[in-house]
Design a protein around this motif. Sequence first.
Motif, PDB file in Angstrom:
ATOM      1  N   VAL A 296       0.860  -1.184   0.000  1.00  0.00           N
ATOM      2  CA  VAL A 296       0.000   0.000   0.000  1.00  0.00           C
ATOM      3  C   VAL A 296       0.898   1.236   0.000  1.00  0.00           C
ATOM      4  O   VAL A 296       1.805   1.357   0.830  1.00  0.00           O
ATOM      5  CB  VAL A 296      -0.926   0.013   1.229  1.00  0.00           C
ATOM      6  CG1 VAL A 296      -1.710   1.323   1.284  1.00  0.00           C
ATOM      7  CG2 VAL A 296      -1.872  -1.170   1.190  1.00  0.00           C
ATOM      8  N   PHE A 297       0.643   2.136  -0.953  1.00  0.00           N
ATOM      9  CA  PHE A 297       1.419   3.367  -1.058  1.00  0.00           C
ATOM     10  C   PHE A 297       0.669   4.509  -0.368  1.00  0.00           C
ATOM     11  O   PHE A 297      -0.554   4.560  -0.374  1.00  0.00           O
ATOM     12  CB  PHE A 297       1.639   3.726  -2.528  1.00  0.00           C
ATOM     13  CG  PHE A 297       2.479   2.742  -3.281  1.00  0.00           C
ATOM     14  CD1 PHE A 297       3.837   2.947  -3.433  1.00  0.00           C
ATOM     15  CD2 PHE A 297       1.913   1.607  -3.837  1.00  0.00           C
ATOM     16  CE1 PHE A 297       4.621   2.042  -4.131  1.00  0.00           C
ATOM     17  CE2 PHE A 297       2.674   0.692  -4.542  1.00  0.00           C
ATOM     18  CZ  PHE A 297       4.040   0.909  -4.686  1.00  0.00           C
ATOM     19  N   SER A 298       1.430   5.434   0.186  1.00  0.00           N
ATOM     20  CA  SER A 298       0.853   6.637   0.764  1.00  0.00           C
ATOM     21  C   SER A 298       1.853   7.768   0.599  1.00  0.00           C
ATOM     22  O   SER A 298       3.043   7.552   0.369  1.00  0.00           O
ATOM     23  CB  SER A 298       0.511   6.434   2.248  1.00  0.00           C
ATOM     24  OG  SER A 298       1.671   6.122   2.999  1.00  0.00           O
ATOM     25  N   GLY A 299       1.346   9.004   0.708  1.00  0.00           N
ATOM     26  CA  GLY A 299       2.219  10.160   0.559  1.00  0.00           C
ATOM     27  C   GLY A 299       1.739  11.071  -0.551  1.00  0.00           C
ATOM     28  O   GLY A 299       0.580  11.039  -0.966  1.00  0.00           O
ATOM     29  N   ASN A 300       2.659  11.884  -1.056  1.00  0.00           N
ATOM     30  CA  ASN A 300       2.300  12.838  -2.095  1.00  0.00           C
ATOM     31  C   ASN A 300       3.534  13.207  -2.907  1.00  0.00           C
ATOM     32  O   ASN A 300       4.674  12.948  -2.506  1.00  0.00           O
ATOM     33  CB  ASN A 300       1.665  14.090  -1.484  1.00  0.00           C
ATOM     34  CG  ASN A 300       2.580  14.744  -0.469  1.00  0.00           C
ATOM     35  OD1 ASN A 300       3.524  15.436  -0.831  1.00  0.00           O
ATOM     36  ND2 ASN A 300       2.309  14.513   0.814  1.00  0.00           N
ATOM     37  N   ALA A 301       3.281  13.813  -4.051  1.00  0.00           N
ATOM     38  CA  ALA A 301       4.357  14.278  -4.925  1.00  0.00           C
ATOM     39  C   ALA A 301       3.908  15.550  -5.611  1.00  0.00           C
ATOM     40  O   ALA A 301       2.718  15.763  -5.860  1.00  0.00           O
ATOM     41  CB  ALA A 301       4.724  13.214  -5.954  1.00  0.00           C
ATOM     42  N   ALA A 302       4.863  16.410  -5.917  1.00  0.00           N
ATOM     43  CA  ALA A 302       4.593  17.652  -6.650  1.00  0.00           C
ATOM     44  C   ALA A 302       5.574  17.741  -7.808  1.00  0.00           C
ATOM     45  O   ALA A 302       6.778  17.528  -7.632  1.00  0.00           O
ATOM     46  CB  ALA A 302       4.725  18.860  -5.734  1.00  0.00           C
ATOM     47  N   ILE A 303       5.068  18.035  -8.991  1.00  0.00           N
ATOM     48  CA  ILE A 303       5.889  18.140 -10.195  1.00  0.00           C
ATOM     49  C   ILE A 303       5.943  19.604 -10.612  1.00  0.00           C
ATOM     50  O   ILE A 303       4.919  20.294 -10.635  1.00  0.00           O
ATOM     51  CB  ILE A 303       5.317  17.283 -11.332  1.00  0.00           C
ATOM     52  CG1 ILE A 303       5.290  15.809 -10.926  1.00  0.00           C
ATOM     53  CG2 ILE A 303       6.117  17.463 -12.623  1.00  0.00           C
ATOM     54  CD1 ILE A 303       4.575  14.905 -11.918  1.00  0.00           C
ATOM     55  N   ALA A 304       7.153  20.075 -10.951  1.00  0.00           N
ATOM     56  CA  ALA A 304       7.319  21.471 -11.359  1.00  0.00           C
ATOM     57  C   ALA A 304       8.129  21.524 -12.654  1.00  0.00           C
ATOM     58  O   ALA A 304       9.159  20.857 -12.787  1.00  0.00           O
ATOM     59  CB  ALA A 304       8.025  22.266 -10.263  1.00  0.00           C
TER      60      ALA A 304
ATOM     61  N   GLY B 129      -0.456  -3.942  -7.066  1.00  0.00           N
ATOM     62  CA  GLY B 129       0.911  -4.280  -6.681  1.00  0.00           C
ATOM     63  C   GLY B 129       1.848  -3.211  -7.211  1.00  0.00           C
ATOM     64  O   GLY B 129       1.708  -2.033  -6.896  1.00  0.00           O
ATOM     65  N   TYR B 130       2.813  -3.622  -8.041  1.00  0.00           N
ATOM     66  CA  TYR B 130       3.752  -2.674  -8.629  1.00  0.00           C
ATOM     67  C   TYR B 130       3.379  -2.322 -10.058  1.00  0.00           C
ATOM     68  O   TYR B 130       4.100  -1.592 -10.726  1.00  0.00           O
ATOM     69  CB  TYR B 130       5.169  -3.273  -8.605  1.00  0.00           C
ATOM     70  CG  TYR B 130       5.640  -3.623  -7.218  1.00  0.00           C
ATOM     71  CD1 TYR B 130       6.219  -2.663  -6.394  1.00  0.00           C
ATOM     72  CD2 TYR B 130       5.479  -4.907  -6.718  1.00  0.00           C
ATOM     73  CE1 TYR B 130       6.637  -2.976  -5.118  1.00  0.00           C
ATOM     74  CE2 TYR B 130       5.900  -5.239  -5.440  1.00  0.00           C
ATOM     75  CZ  TYR B 130       6.473  -4.269  -4.650  1.00  0.00           C
ATOM     76  OH  TYR B 130       6.881  -4.584  -3.393  1.00  0.00           O
ATOM     77  N   GLN B 131       2.247  -2.830 -10.542  1.00  0.00           N
ATOM     78  CA  GLN B 131       1.813  -2.587 -11.900  1.00  0.00           C
ATOM     79  C   GLN B 131       0.655  -1.582 -11.918  1.00  0.00           C
ATOM     80  O   GLN B 131      -0.055  -1.412 -10.935  1.00  0.00           O
ATOM     81  CB  GLN B 131       1.351  -3.903 -12.560  1.00  0.00           C
ATOM     82  CG  GLN B 131       2.392  -4.999 -12.544  1.00  0.00           C
ATOM     83  CD  GLN B 131       3.593  -4.663 -13.403  1.00  0.00           C
ATOM     84  OE1 GLN B 131       3.454  -4.047 -14.462  1.00  0.00           O
ATOM     85  NE2 GLN B 131       4.775  -5.078 -12.970  1.00  0.00           N
TER      86      GLN B 131
END
Length: 264
Positions: free
Chosen positions: A145-153, A204-206
């Motif tokens: 299970v993934f959690s968190g965040n990302a920001a692209i600039a 999963g990872y796909q």
Amino acid sequence: MTFRFSDTSLDPYLRFFAPKMSPYTTAVADGTVRVVGELADIDHLLVETTVDKLQLKLFDYPAANEGPIQLALNRHVVEVKRFRLVGEGPALEVSGTVGLHDNRIALDAAGDANLGILQAFYREIRSSGNASLQAQMRGPLDNPVFSGNAAIASGRIRYFSLPHSLQDINARLDFDAQGIRIVDAVAQLGGGPVKFGGRIGLDGYQIGTIDLTATGEQMSLRYPEGFRSVIDAALTLRGDPASLVLGGNVTLRDGIYSKRFEPN
């Protein structure tokens, strides 16, 4: 037993486990490996790896380690003790453990990464730009299970077979149990603004189920060959990677077909 490796190309071994990895990805390393215990019994085996120098090249994007990379296999648990990569400015740190007996994973990733890293996995694209990442991976090894965040600039992605690239990508993404949710994402395509929304599921990872939207205005395109146009578009992309369905509307504001053709 302790042995040292110098100027060793790692990418041929990585392709054995990941055959779809881009042929333009290279990895050369110096370091040592120390093995103590019973080779036939992973519960009584200690493997310590220290990579003093790692030089990566992901198409045209170089990256290297900052300080030694330290990994260990200690009584059926893989430990990422120290892993820090730096590129042209950004730096990314990874830490955590992978349990081989209970098949559990607990990894953390934090820092800034360059979108050029995508070129290591997708040979059909070129990419650039910065991404700030705070992410965790927890749970069963085969279905975490993934959690968190990302920001692209200031991102840019170009698919080789298309004449245009997505430019000036600025986006905020959230990771949760269902996958990746696009909170806010805008870009430029053919000189016109494009806004994205929706979700990319993870199995999963796909990549799992996809449900994306894209709305663009005043986009000047040179596609297909010989045809230039200015369009507005409101599109959806839904389904799984093996059976995606593209829907929506395209409004042609202006178009020119420049190739000769015979009327008969």
